[in-house]
Design an enzyme around this catalytic site. Sequence first.
Site, PDB file in Angstrom:
ATOM      1  N   GLY A   5      -1.436   1.651   9.589  1.00 45.93           N
ATOM      2  CA  GLY A   5      -0.991   2.070   8.342  1.00 45.93           C
ATOM      3  C   GLY A   5      -1.930   1.897   7.237  1.00 45.93           C
ATOM      4  CB  CYS A   6      -2.260   3.475   4.162  1.00 50.48           C
ATOM      5  SG  CYS A   6      -0.775   3.691   3.383  1.00 50.48           S
ATOM      6  CG  PHE A   7       1.033  -0.161   1.864  1.00 54.74           C
ATOM      7  CD1 PHE A   7       0.402  -0.342   0.523  1.00 54.74           C
ATOM      8  CD2 PHE A   7       1.934   0.633   1.987  1.00 54.74           C
ATOM      9  CE1 PHE A   7       0.851   0.101  -0.615  1.00 54.74           C
ATOM     10  CE2 PHE A   7       2.418   1.395   0.792  1.00 54.74           C
ATOM     11  CZ  PHE A   7       1.693   1.103  -0.176  1.00 54.74           C
TER      12      PHE A   7
END
Length: 328
Positions: A142-144
């Site tokens: 995921g990006c986060f």
Amino acid sequence: MKIAIIGASGYAGGELIRLLVHHSAAKVTCATSRSLAGTPLDQIHPHLKGFTDLRFENPAIDDIDADVAFLAVPHTAAMTYAGKLLSRGIKVVDLSADYRLPKEVFEKVYGVPHTDYFPAPYGIPELHRKDCINARFVANPGCFPTGATLAAAPLAGYAHTVIFDSKTGVSGAGDNPSATTHYPNVGDNVGPYKWTSHRHLAEMKQELAFLGSKAKCYFTPHLVPVNRGILTTAHILLNEPLEQKEVEKIYTDFYKGEYFVRYQKPSLAAVRGSNFCDLMVESEGLRVVAVSAIDNLVKGASGQAIQNMNLMCGYPEKDGLAGAGMLP
């Protein structure tokens, strides 16, 4: 290599195509969309006009002809593709959440049964490179969790608590309009959401544990009025105090030789459009503040997916990804 992008109409699909144009060996030959089949790709991604003459198509899984397939589809959809593509000898990079977590954790976090589970390397190359090299399948993070994990990783084993606070651009919500991303609700504003319950927290905890940390982990994201980027502030509470020079040495040693991690003052503008993660740390003894900046669509999604593809297929890791950010 022939590349298929499953779910090519969204931002991640557009970024995959934009970046792969510059790859030495990869050519996108199939871009799928159920609703846009027959539509010229550059009508949806006008910035790619002149770089591709593809049209969206909607082939059956058994008719997809590719060496590598990227799954840029919503969560829970990837599990209907991955196993079938792999069984045909097609390497797969999944940009959804379907294979990032163990089955029981995924089902608890996402609230749905996993219908075709099998383990996959978690594709942060800076931490899991050995598992990604020559792999047939990689789960793209995921990006986060990408920005957060890279910010905290060098000190994970020194910490008893890590608190992540992230500011994200609107493109992280995807290309479907909603009240949350409606301009009057986003412009001139900062909005926290899912204050204690964001799904990506499970990935952050997983990676801290992988690094041997027993630290408690907390996360709150905020939506800010920018198109691209995630700026993450990690408050790392230590078991024993560390001075500034010690902390800087830990970080520079940890990321020595990592092309895509740069130790410098983080700025969203400096990484925009690039696969770089810029980070810097400051110590006050028992608390270290580490700040990272990534482009959520590149290092947080499509760029890292190509970085993983390069590892899987034996190409130089930065092939197609060596471009600088777009400051200002």
